[in-house]
Design an enzyme around this catalytic site. Sequence first.
Site, PDB file in Angstrom:
ATOM      1  N   GLU A  78     -70.437  87.581  73.703  1.00 49.96           N
ATOM      2  CA  GLU A  78     -71.256  87.280  72.516  1.00 49.96           C
ATOM      3  C   GLU A  78     -70.927  88.181  71.317  1.00 49.96           C
ATOM      4  O   GLU A  78     -71.786  88.398  70.459  1.00 49.96           O
ATOM      5  CB  GLU A  78     -72.730  87.392  72.871  1.00 49.96           C
ATOM      6  N   HIS A  97     -78.467  93.075  69.842  1.00 49.76           N
ATOM      7  CA  HIS A  97     -78.768  91.795  70.500  1.00 49.76           C
ATOM      8  C   HIS A  97     -79.379  92.102  71.856  1.00 49.76           C
ATOM      9  O   HIS A  97     -78.843  92.912  72.613  1.00 49.76           O
ATOM     10  CB  HIS A  97     -77.488  90.971  70.682  1.00 49.76           C
ATOM     11  N   HIS A  99     -82.184  90.641  75.285  1.00 49.73           N
ATOM     12  CA  HIS A  99     -82.894  89.583  75.998  1.00 49.73           C
ATOM     13  C   HIS A  99     -84.288  90.088  76.367  1.00 49.73           C
ATOM     14  O   HIS A  99     -84.759  89.868  77.475  1.00 49.73           O
ATOM     15  CB  HIS A  99     -82.119  89.188  77.263  1.00 49.73           C
ATOM     16  N   HIS A 167     -83.291  82.722  75.179  1.00 50.81           N
ATOM     17  CA  HIS A 167     -82.206  83.687  75.269  1.00 50.81           C
ATOM     18  C   HIS A 167     -82.642  85.113  74.881  1.00 50.81           C
ATOM     19  O   HIS A 167     -82.494  86.035  75.664  1.00 50.81           O
ATOM     20  CB  HIS A 167     -81.064  83.190  74.379  1.00 50.81           C
TER      21      HIS A 167
END
Length: 239
Positions: A78, A97, A99, A167
């Site tokens: 990613e 980023h 989760h 996500h």
Amino acid sequence: MPLSPPQDSLIDDLVLANKILHRYGIVDGYGHVSARLDSNAGNFLLSRSKAPALIERTDIRVHDFSGAMHGDGAPYLERFIHSEIYKARPDVHSIVHSHSQGSIIFGVTGRRLRPIYHMSGFLGSGSPIFDIGDVMGDSDLLVSSPELGGALATTLAGQSCALMRGHGMTVVGASIQEAVFRAVYTEKNAQMQLQAGRDGDIKYLSPGEAELTAALMARSIDRTWQLWVKEAEHDRHGS
Ligand SMILES: [Zn+2]
């Protein structure tokens, strides 16, 4: 043009950011944080693919805005989250980023994540939700191409946080310290918003309050960062 060596302090801060984000439950075996390389326009620093808590200086790699990683090891699938947002947002110098649990819950209910206290005024009028299904139908939900990274950057627009349906979330800042601060307090806000919502209607920060508190907290991020660094170093060295 050859790359000039990244600043040592930027690499150190990036390693610490990984450990702090893990300590505060923002990342686990997955998730990542990057930093724009001002000394090499069009490049940024991101670890090779590895669990954040285990990342050391030697794992940090230069990536360019095409998403290519320079150096050995496997890149994160990613990495395009980072390359495309840096391209679209010159004001962004660091990206997280994750989760995290709260971001998932708000991403699937469609309820807007909004600032409920002064620490999260940077959430502004509420976080947009990136639904990868709108872009490509059924998928593995990962932002694993420049096109998907670009679509995420479009959803993020000028905001500090975008939720990603099914996500997680992506949070940006003007520095590593600010991106980490925002990631931690986005998750705290999400948990408190959930809890407060069970007890009745929530009175959120007004847009004006969100703006003023965001400006206020941006000036004192270093205080929190110093504490978090101390805690991370204590975890590593026990002193
Ligand atoms: Zn992810």
